[in-house]
Design a protein around this motif. Sequence first.
Motif, PDB file in Angstrom:
ATOM      1  N   ILE A  94       0.835  -1.205   0.000  1.00 49.97           N
ATOM      2  CA  ILE A  94       0.000   0.000   0.000  1.00 49.97           C
ATOM      3  C   ILE A  94       0.870   1.255   0.000  1.00 49.97           C
ATOM      4  O   ILE A  94       0.586   2.233  -0.709  1.00 49.97           O
ATOM      5  N   GLU A  95       1.955   1.230   0.767  1.00 53.90           N
ATOM      6  CA  GLU A  95       2.848   2.386   0.813  1.00 53.90           C
ATOM      7  C   GLU A  95       3.531   2.608  -0.532  1.00 53.90           C
ATOM      8  O   GLU A  95       3.712   3.747  -0.962  1.00 53.90           O
ATOM      9  N   PHE A  96       3.922   1.530  -1.212  1.00 49.05           N
ATOM     10  CA  PHE A  96       4.524   1.673  -2.539  1.00 49.05           C
ATOM     11  C   PHE A  96       3.511   2.256  -3.522  1.00 49.05           C
ATOM     12  O   PHE A  96       3.865   3.069  -4.381  1.00 49.05           O
ATOM     13  N   ASP A  97       2.270   1.858  -3.409  1.00 50.86           N
ATOM     14  CA  ASP A  97       1.234   2.399  -4.284  1.00 50.86           C
ATOM     15  C   ASP A  97       0.990   3.877  -3.992  1.00 50.86           C
ATOM     16  O   ASP A  97       0.908   4.709  -4.898  1.00 50.86           O
ATOM     17  N   GLN A  98       0.910   4.233  -2.719  1.00 51.48           N
ATOM     18  CA  GLN A  98       0.631   5.615  -2.344  1.00 51.48           C
ATOM     19  C   GLN A  98       1.786   6.553  -2.661  1.00 51.48           C
ATOM     20  O   GLN A  98       1.573   7.687  -3.102  1.00 51.48           O
TER      21      GLN A  98
END
Length: 350
Positions: A94-98
């Motif tokens: 999720i952090e990589f996506d955000q």
Amino acid sequence: MDINSFEYLLTLVAPKIRRRDTHMRKSISPGERLALTLRFLATGESYSSLQYLYRVPCQTIGKIVIETCEAIVEVLADYMKVPKTQSEWKEIAIEFDQKWNFLHCLGALDGKHINIRPPPSSGSYYYNYKQRFSIVFLALVDANYKFLYVDIGCNGRVSDGGVFRESSLSSAFQNNTLDVPPLEVLPGCTTPIPYIIVADEAFPLKDYIQKPYRQTGLTTERRIYNYRLSRARRVVENAFGILANHFRVLMTAINLAPEKVETLTLTCCLLHNYLRCHTEAYTPPGSLDTEHLLSHAVQPGKWRSEPKSLTNLKKQGSNHSKETAKLYREYMKDYLNSSVGSVPWQNNMI
């Protein structure tokens, strides 16, 4: 490192590095032992140079540095852990996506050479393709520039594919012991694809590793894929750059036994994660790569202007990719070029 970070670290390691006073002399205090060790890691100065600064003999410094590093590794072990549950892996994704607009990414993978002075009678065992002696430092980094996993110590002459193939990370992915989330469908797509780690050309293309297309005969869609992947992979370059420029012992040919170099390097990685969590002074504004708010052009971090220290692994040789890995890369390429997965500025960056 600010004073609060130092004092807290000292409270953790002091019980493990404190020595008793004797009738003949007082012991060197834990604070001085820690300060001396951090000085060595941060500057790469020789023991001979440090003995005049701290008034401690070279032989004693050698013992203090290794003992303190071993204590730091023990007390900071929780600052670097490979996720063990699907929910923990998904938090990273999720952090990589955000932050980097790359879905299903579990980390960025890269490897570097750490130069050493070869041990006696070791011959060409540590001799690498750059005509230097080294051990290999393999690392997986999350979206916040923190190390999730490191593998340190493989001799520098081993090929890139061999370094990763023999690592415990490769074995864990192949044996499915990391509880990685199962295949999932990307938004707007119908075919499920696996969660992956991103890497450069030095690594083999696998179901769980995605790397750029070769630079010959690239279509527009493949160029966009390469840009989006390299944007996510840039975190590991920044992590290595910041690590080497703060712990300058890694910028020298370390004149210690390889097993001691492994301990020093692991200590630097744990201190890196510790400082990333506890103080902004470690990575102040401008130290990391940033992107212009409107154009998204990369503005290089200050570490890139420093002398190069950690050299890359040799580019991939004859690693053969499975057809499924190629298909998954094609699915991701199509998604990143779709109306759902694209970002407004990507066509301007190729």
